[in-house]
Design a protein around this motif. Structure first.
Motif, PDB file in Angstrom:
ATOM      1  N   LEU A 191      30.823  15.325  94.149  1.00 56.62           N
ATOM      2  CA  LEU A 191      31.733  16.462  94.276  1.00 56.62           C
ATOM      3  C   LEU A 191      33.132  16.105  93.800  1.00 56.62           C
ATOM      4  O   LEU A 191      33.875  16.971  93.321  1.00 56.62           O
ATOM      5  CB  LEU A 191      31.791  16.913  95.746  1.00 56.62           C
ATOM      6  CG  LEU A 191      30.474  17.434  96.349  1.00 56.62           C
ATOM      7  CD1 LEU A 191      30.665  17.714  97.832  1.00 56.62           C
ATOM      8  CD2 LEU A 191      30.023  18.687  95.631  1.00 56.62           C
ATOM      9  N   ALA A 192      33.498  14.828  93.949  1.00 60.47           N
ATOM     10  CA  ALA A 192      34.860  14.420  93.597  1.00 60.47           C
ATOM     11  C   ALA A 192      35.187  14.734  92.150  1.00 60.47           C
ATOM     12  O   ALA A 192      36.278  15.236  91.835  1.00 60.47           O
ATOM     13  CB  ALA A 192      35.049  12.927  93.877  1.00 60.47           C
ATOM     14  N   GLY A 193      34.234  14.452  91.228  1.00 60.05           N
ATOM     15  CA  GLY A 193      34.514  14.664  89.823  1.00 60.05           C
ATOM     16  C   GLY A 193      34.913  16.092  89.518  1.00 60.05           C
ATOM     17  O   GLY A 193      35.971  16.351  88.923  1.00 60.05           O
ATOM     18  N   GLY A 194      34.101  17.061  89.951  1.00 64.25           N
ATOM     19  CA  GLY A 194      34.390  18.457  89.653  1.00 64.25           C
ATOM     20  C   GLY A 194      35.591  18.999  90.395  1.00 64.25           C
ATOM     21  O   GLY A 194      36.457  19.660  89.812  1.00 64.25           O
ATOM     22  N   MET A 195      35.677  18.706  91.710  1.00 65.29           N
ATOM     23  CA  MET A 195      36.739  19.291  92.517  1.00 65.29           C
ATOM     24  C   MET A 195      38.105  18.715  92.164  1.00 65.29           C
ATOM     25  O   MET A 195      39.117  19.436  92.162  1.00 65.29           O
ATOM     26  CB  MET A 195      36.434  19.090  94.003  1.00 65.29           C
ATOM     27  CG  MET A 195      35.198  19.851  94.472  1.00 65.29           C
ATOM     28  SD  MET A 195      34.832  19.653  96.224  1.00 65.29           S
ATOM     29  CE  MET A 195      36.189  20.560  96.956  1.00 65.29           C
ATOM     30  N   VAL A 196      38.149  17.418  91.866  1.00 65.14           N
ATOM     31  CA  VAL A 196      39.431  16.815  91.494  1.00 65.14           C
ATOM     32  C   VAL A 196      39.918  17.406  90.166  1.00 65.14           C
ATOM     33  O   VAL A 196      41.117  17.663  89.989  1.00 65.14           O
ATOM     34  CB  VAL A 196      39.309  15.284  91.412  1.00 65.14           C
ATOM     35  CG1 VAL A 196      40.537  14.676  90.727  1.00 65.14           C
ATOM     36  CG2 VAL A 196      39.151  14.699  92.812  1.00 65.14           C
ATOM     37  N   ARG A 197      38.993  17.659  89.240  1.00 68.46           N
ATOM     38  CA  ARG A 197      39.387  18.268  87.967  1.00 68.46           C
ATOM     39  C   ARG A 197      39.961  19.667  88.178  1.00 68.46           C
ATOM     40  O   ARG A 197      40.953  20.048  87.553  1.00 68.46           O
ATOM     41  CB  ARG A 197      38.192  18.326  87.021  1.00 68.46           C
ATOM     42  CG  ARG A 197      37.837  16.979  86.388  1.00 68.46           C
ATOM     43  CD  ARG A 197      36.750  17.134  85.329  1.00 68.46           C
ATOM     44  NE  ARG A 197      36.501  15.857  84.674  1.00 68.46           N
ATOM     45  CZ  ARG A 197      35.629  14.955  85.087  1.00 68.46           C
ATOM     46  NH1 ARG A 197      34.919  15.186  86.209  1.00 68.46           N
ATOM     47  NH2 ARG A 197      35.463  13.817  84.435  1.00 68.46           N
ATOM     48  N   VAL A 198      39.317  20.446  89.063  1.00 66.62           N
ATOM     49  CA  VAL A 198      39.810  21.799  89.332  1.00 66.62           C
ATOM     50  C   VAL A 198      41.185  21.749  89.990  1.00 66.62           C
ATOM     51  O   VAL A 198      42.113  22.460  89.597  1.00 66.62           O
ATOM     52  CB  VAL A 198      38.807  22.565  90.225  1.00 66.62           C
ATOM     53  CG1 VAL A 198      39.405  23.895  90.674  1.00 66.62           C
ATOM     54  CG2 VAL A 198      37.492  22.790  89.492  1.00 66.62           C
ATOM     55  N   LEU A 199      41.325  20.889  91.002  1.00 64.66           N
ATOM     56  CA  LEU A 199      42.619  20.753  91.676  1.00 64.66           C
ATOM     57  C   LEU A 199      43.696  20.276  90.702  1.00 64.66           C
ATOM     58  O   LEU A 199      44.842  20.741  90.734  1.00 64.66           O
ATOM     59  CB  LEU A 199      42.501  19.770  92.847  1.00 64.66           C
ATOM     60  CG  LEU A 199      41.761  20.270  94.097  1.00 64.66           C
ATOM     61  CD1 LEU A 199      41.470  19.109  95.043  1.00 64.66           C
ATOM     62  CD2 LEU A 199      42.575  21.334  94.810  1.00 64.66           C
ATOM     63  N   SER A 200      43.319  19.352  89.844  1.00 67.29           N
ATOM     64  CA  SER A 200      44.286  18.823  88.881  1.00 67.29           C
ATOM     65  C   SER A 200      44.722  19.900  87.901  1.00 67.29           C
ATOM     66  O   SER A 200      45.902  19.988  87.537  1.00 67.29           O
ATOM     67  CB  SER A 200      43.671  17.640  88.127  1.00 67.29           C
ATOM     68  OG  SER A 200      43.324  16.607  89.024  1.00 67.29           O
ATOM     69  N   ALA A 201      43.762  20.737  87.448  1.00 64.66           N
ATOM     70  CA  ALA A 201      44.110  21.801  86.508  1.00 64.66           C
ATOM     71  C   ALA A 201      45.107  22.770  87.122  1.00 64.66           C
ATOM     72  O   ALA A 201      45.985  23.308  86.439  1.00 64.66           O
ATOM     73  CB  ALA A 201      42.842  22.540  86.083  1.00 64.66           C
ATOM     74  N   VAL A 202      44.996  22.973  88.425  1.00 69.01           N
ATOM     75  CA  VAL A 202      45.885  23.921  89.106  1.00 69.01           C
ATOM     76  C   VAL A 202      47.214  23.276  89.482  1.00 69.01           C
ATOM     77  O   VAL A 202      48.284  23.900  89.348  1.00 69.01           O
ATOM     78  CB  VAL A 202      45.188  24.474  90.373  1.00 69.01           C
ATOM     79  CG1 VAL A 202      46.140  25.377  91.150  1.00 69.01           C
ATOM     80  CG2 VAL A 202      43.923  25.228  89.999  1.00 69.01           C
TER      81      VAL A 202
END
Length: 859
Positions: free
Chosen positions: A462-473
């Protein structure tokens, strides 16, 4: 010996990196030991009190219970003739009649309650020679007449009472005034009860409403005669135990202790449960710490393997380091636990429960428990990193040190995580669709455990996808620094997942309890609006004690009220037509209750339940026992005769108020229960005359104001009372969960600190090509924030799922409104960002101070 030396050298070489893990162990062990010391100290306090206040032999009514408030307001009593018989028994040196009642309120001249604010009782009685075992008169003298009283020194100090002050005692028989002529000091610790004494005649008249009776008799054994012998002699003198309970000092103290002990056990196990949560969070911190240390020492371990160290030796070396960490953290935690216990005692004393450090009890099992628990948990947490260390190849000595190539979680781990999460989700679905709350509760527990473990296991995926989303925002707006922070968080998904999971656990519980608490308040509020027709509710503060007859009389005298409805809880044993026996209670009310609380009737008419020898039953009772309208139930009233009551109505139990209640008219109960055994009102419901609500509210409050423990609430007040009660409970739980969150924050700090050490050379290189200290610190702070928010998203999402499932079970009990407290959820999420910023302060500061050339030269 070589393994031990190597482990010792490595442990002290990395003592700074071990410090935060040691603090996590320390905090967890301290909470466990503090809980044990605190509850053991409370038990010691009560043990000494009961031992000091118990006579050699005590005679009391058979029906008397140490922790029971009599429903009729008067304690069970025995005739004075028993005292004369006891004095004739062999081996009796002396015997004295005593009166004690906890169903009183004592107020000063300003009408302020002199009782404890922490739930401890106010005890009124007569002063006897047995009281000299636990108290001594330190000022004035004992009371001698109807206008004199004596109080305990703790109450006098707390409320600034002195000799000559007037007190008013409110009892079921009425109010009476007396002036303080003496102050008595406890020889042992008084946990917080307020005690007032009168002379025997006054106590009998005002507390029991009669003369010639006592609540118990204190018997003193003659020298050389054992308590057991005196007990047998007293029983013989009384012609057998009969309707009396004869107990030795030990038996009497044990009975009192068991009543208090059950409450202490609840406190103990609840606090230990939260300590367990802190331990669970600490496991992630320890696993992360050793995983990173092993990764950073890959080349060193490879060299050890190259010169002859076996896998077992390397494995054992890491486990010995964990053992040292566990021992150091646990030893310090045991000491800190005693400090926590003393702090809790001081806190309880400030709240009115007086606990003395003279009774501080540290059993031998407490430090042993703390040490064993801390060491075992630490070694188990370090096992996987140690096993990984043992697998390091000698060829690793020829490679650059650093993180092994295990950045992505393996597919096996991902598959296991998906299976566990799916199984947990199915268990939660099963719980949410259960027909009965008791059936769904077990599945809810299984679902919580499985989804929690599943999220922990699947966290790296989950870290890979969620961190990318949080980072994009959040991070992309910071340009290259933000993108570097994102890549750092993604560099090792296993580490990021474990760090976020530590924070996830505490926040998941916060979110779950917030949803449950908010839904309970919203459901109760809706039910009140829908079902309660009364304008006012009159109850004692906390609703634990019944109302005195004077309060009911005063309320009925208010001219602005259309009606006042009495509500009594009458214990009874019901026998259904199929022979099933049910021990419960009937709700005996005035007929006006039908307007004050609207209930849905499934069959019959509720008005018929208020006819002669009639009653109603709830739908669940009717279904379970095959009862229908027109059937007759045999009802044996506690303290009264047996009646045969006709079932006139079956009411729906699809409600949150009065679920399962069986109604009957007060006049019906009065035919079978003697006036002296009739329960007092548990509350009153009142309706104002049309257009006179405000006047009626003010008049009703003024009418009952003489008893400060009585509260008059309109519907708005009652809703606020529910919010306050649930809010106080949640705040207490949040306070206990704070320990787990503190440990999780330490985990973020430790992960960042070790990550900075791991990236020393990299930091030197990016500084060399132009990254400023300020940008470097910002990068580390942003990395910390995104990890914290990742853990918060996991925790809040999981917690809301748990809370929604728990609400479905509550809906089966009539609490049907699901309310998500979005302000709380958002506040926790935003607060997690600040947690991340705080956690990054020290690691970012240390990274910014690195010498660029030295960092580049680091191997």
């Amino acid at each position: 010996m070589t393994v031990l030396k190597t482990s010792m050298r490595n442990f002290f070489a990395h003592k700074g990196r071990m410090a935060l893990s040691a603090v996590a162990v320390l905090l967890s062990v301290a909470f466990v030991c503090g809980t044990l010391v605190f509850t053991d100290t409370m038990n010691t306090t009560f043990d000494k009190l009961f031992a000091a206040t118990s006579a050699d032999v005590t005679i009391s009514p058979k029906a008397a219970k140490t922790d029971d408030t009599p429903r009729n307001g008067k304690p069970e009593s025995i005739p004075a003739s028993v005292l004369a018989q006891a004095r004739k028994a062999g081996g009796v040196k002396s015997a004295e009649g005593a009166i004690s009642s906890m169903n009183v309120t004592v107020v000063n001249s300003a009408n302020k309650n002199m009782g404890s604010s922490n739930g401890a009782p106010t005890i009124a009685g007569n002063w006897t020679h047995n009281d000299l075992r636990s108290m001594e008169i330190t000022s004035g003298r004992a009371p001698r007449g109807p206008t004199e009283t004596m109080v305990d020194a703790d109450t006098a100090d707390k409320h600034h009472l002195k000799l000559g002050d007037e007190l008013r005692t409110i009892a079921v028989t009425g109010d009476f005034k007396a002036r303080i002529v003496g102050i008595a000091t406890f020889k042992v610790t008084n946990p917080g009860a307020a005690v007032v004494y009168f002379d025997t005649a006054t106590a009998q008249r005002e507390l029991l409403g009669t003369t010639g009776r006592f609540t118990h008799i204190d018997v003193v054994a003659a020298q050389g005669v054992t308590d057991a012998q005196v007990k047998q002699n007293v029983i013989s003198s009384l012609g057998g135990a009969g309707s009396y309970k004869v107990q030795t000092q030990k038996e009497y103290a044990d009975e009192n202790r068991s009543g208090v002990g059950s409450s202490m056990n609840v406190i103990k196990y609840v606090m230990l449960g939260f300590a367990g949560i802190a331990f669970l969070v600490g496991i992630f911190l320890i696993v992360n710490t050793f995983s990173m240390l092993v990764a950073q020492r890959t080349r060193e371990i490879g060299l050890m393997r190259a010169i002859g160290s076996s896998r077992k030796q390397v494995n054992r070396s890491v486990l010995v380091e964990a053992l040292l960490l566990g021992v150091v953290g646990s030893v310090l935690g045991v000491g800190a636990g005693v400090g926590i216990a003393i702090g809790l005692m001081k806190l309880m004393s400030s709240m009115g429960m007086d606990l003395s450090t003279r009774d501080l009890t540290v059993k031998a099992t407490t430090p042993v428990t703390g040490l064993v628990l801390g060491v075992v948990v630490t070694v188990l947490a370090a096992y996987l990193p140690a096993r990984r260390a043992g697998k390091v190849s000698p060829m690793a000595a020829l490679r650059d040190a650093g993180t092994p190539a295990d950045g992505r979680a393996g597919w096996v781990r991902g598959l296991v995580g998906l299976v566990l999460t799916g199984a947990g989700g199915f268990a939660l679905y099963t719980a949410a669709t259960a027909d009965r709350a008791s059936d769904g509760a077990l599945m809810l527990g299984a679902g919580v455990v499985l989804t929690l473990i599943g999220f922990v296991v699947i966290g790296p995926l989950l870290a890979g996808g969620m961190v990318r989303v949080l980072s994009a925002v959040l991070l992309r707006v910071f340009g290259p620094v933000g993108r570097m922070a994102e890549r750092n968080a993604l560099r090792n998904p296993r580490r990021t997942g474990a760090t976020g999971a530590a924070l996830m656990i505490g926040l998941a519980l916060v979110a779950c309890l917030s949803v449950v608490g908010s839904s309970m308040v919203a459901s109760a509020t809706e039910e009140l609006d829908k079902s309660v027709g009364a304008d006012f509710i009159v109850k004692t503060d906390g609703g634990m004690r019944p109302l005195n007859p004077a309060t009911e009389k005063a309320a009925r005298s208010v001219a602005d009220l259309a009606h006042v409805t009495r509500v009594k809880e009458v214990p009874a044993e019901l026998t259904a037509p199929n022979g099933t026996v049910h021990k419960g209670q009937l709700l005996a009310t005035d007929p006006g209750y039908m307007q004050d609380l609207r209930r849905t009737t499934l069959s019959g008419a509720l008005a018929g339940a208020y006819g002669a020898d009639a009653m109603s039953v709830g739908s669940e009772f009717a279904e379970k026992n095959g009862v229908k309208t027109g059937d007759t139930l045999t009802v044996a009233f506690d303290g009264g005769r047996t009646a045969r009551l006709r079932v006139a109505a079956v009411t729906s139990d699809d409600t949150g108020l009065d679920k399962g209640a069986m109604y009957t008219n007060i006049t019906t109960v009065e035919r079978y229960v003697p006036a002296g055994r009739m329960p007092l009102d548990t509350g009153l419901l009142a309706a104002a005359k049309n257009g006179q609500e405000d006047r009626a509210y003010a008049s009703l409050k003024a009418a009952v104001a003489s008893d400060p423990t009585v509260k008059v609430m309109d519907q708005s007040d009652y809703k606020q009372s529910l919010r306050d009660q649930i809010g106080q409970l949640l705040n207490m739980v949040y306070g206990l969960l704070a320990l787990a969150i503190v440990v999780a924050v330490l985990g973020v700090v430790n992960t960042l600190a070790l990550s900075v050490v791991e990236r020393t050379r990299e930091i030197g290189l990016v500084r060399a090509i132009g990254l400023s200290r300020r940008q470097l610190r910002r990068m580390i702070r942003l990395e910390s924030v995104v990890i914290a928010l990742f853990g918060a998203l996991l925790g809040l999402g999981l917690g809301m799922g748990w809370g929604a499932t728990a609400h479905e079970l509550l809906a089966l009990e009539g609490l049907k409104v699901l309310d998500i407290p979005w302000p709380t959820i958002v506040a926790v999420f935003v607060g997690s960002a600040f947690v991340g910023l705080f956690a990054a302060l020290v690691p970012a500061f240390r990274a910014g101070r690195m010498n660029v050339l030295n960092a580049i030269a680091t191997e």
